[in-house]
Scaffold this motif. Sequence first.
Motif, short mmCIF file in Angstrom:
data_model
loop_
_atom_site.label_atom_id
_atom_site.label_comp_id
_atom_site.label_asym_id
_atom_site.label_seq_id
_atom_site.Cartn_x
_atom_site.Cartn_y
_atom_site.Cartn_z
N ALA A 56 140.56 59.56 96.82
CA ALA A 56 140.91 60.74 97.61
C ALA A 56 139.86 61.09 98.65
N SER A 57 138.62 60.71 98.41
CA SER A 57 137.57 61.22 99.29
C SER A 57 136.90 60.19 100.19
N PHE A 58 137.00 58.92 99.88
CA PHE A 58 136.38 57.90 100.72
C PHE A 58 137.41 57.27 101.64
N THR A 59 136.99 56.96 102.85
CA THR A 59 137.88 56.22 103.74
C THR A 59 137.87 54.76 103.34
N LEU A 60 138.83 54.03 103.87
CA LEU A 60 138.89 52.60 103.60
C LEU A 60 137.62 51.91 104.07
N ALA A 61 137.13 52.29 105.24
CA ALA A 61 135.91 51.68 105.78
C ALA A 61 134.71 51.99 104.89
N GLU A 62 134.62 53.23 104.41
CA GLU A 62 133.50 53.60 103.53
C GLU A 62 133.56 52.83 102.22
N ALA A 63 134.74 52.73 101.66
CA ALA A 63 134.89 51.98 100.40
C ALA A 63 134.54 50.52 100.60
N GLY A 64 134.95 49.96 101.73
CA GLY A 64 134.61 48.57 102.02
C GLY A 64 133.12 48.36 102.14
N THR A 65 132.46 49.30 102.81
CA THR A 65 131.00 49.23 102.94
C THR A 65 130.33 49.26 101.58
N LEU A 66 130.75 50.19 100.73
CA LEU A 66 130.16 50.29 99.40
C LEU A 66 130.45 49.05 98.56
N ARG A 67 131.67 48.50 98.65
CA ARG A 67 132.00 47.30 97.88
C ARG A 67 131.15 46.12 98.32
N ARG A 68 130.97 45.96 99.63
CA ARG A 68 130.14 44.84 100.11
C ARG A 68 128.68 45.03 99.69
N ALA A 69 128.20 46.26 99.77
CA ALA A 69 126.83 46.54 99.35
C ALA A 69 126.67 46.27 97.85
N ALA A 70 127.66 46.67 97.06
CA ALA A 70 127.60 46.44 95.62
C ALA A 70 127.58 44.95 95.30
N LYS A 71 128.35 44.18 96.03
CA LYS A 71 128.38 42.72 95.81
C LYS A 71 127.03 42.10 96.14
N ALA A 72 126.44 42.54 97.26
CA ALA A 72 125.12 42.02 97.64
C ALA A 72 124.08 42.37 96.59
N ILE A 73 124.15 43.59 96.07
CA ILE A 73 123.21 44.00 95.03
C ILE A 73 123.44 43.19 93.76
N GLU A 74 124.71 42.97 93.42
CA GLU A 74 125.03 42.18 92.23
C GLU A 74 124.43 40.78 92.35
N LEU A 75 124.59 40.17 93.51
CA LEU A 75 124.05 38.82 93.71
C LEU A 75 122.52 38.81 93.72
N GLY A 76 121.93 39.91 94.16
CA GLY A 76 120.48 40.00 94.21
C GLY A 76 119.84 40.51 92.93
#
Length: 111
Positions: free
Chosen positions: A50-70
């Motif tokens: 309800a509160s995040f835009t698609l672009a914001e969610a995408g940014t967070l998902r990509r950041a989370a994946k990078a953190i997961e790999l690191g």
Amino acid sequence: MAHEIANRWEAERAAAHNSIAPSVQAQLAADYEAATTDAVRAQIADAVAASFTLAEAGTLRRAAKAIELGTPKLILRATAEGVEPAEIAAELGVTDSYVRRIIREQLHPKK
């Protein structure tokens, strides 16, 4: 509850000029970590939707994946800095045995 969570995040985002401020990310992480049931996690998921835009969610998902790999390198760096495995595990939200396995595999690789 989901509405209250979304309102709190929305207020923090507005204060940060409609971008995802680190405080919003921290609050989302804290809320999720504090969730003790699937029902509460579902409410948090509803608040995110309800509160995040698609672009914001995408940014967070990509950041989370990078953190997961690191994460293994983060664990090794923290270990080199003298942080105990239990503290690393608590900070990353992983198990102590996972941290110890990463340390063992990275510092003593199988031949």
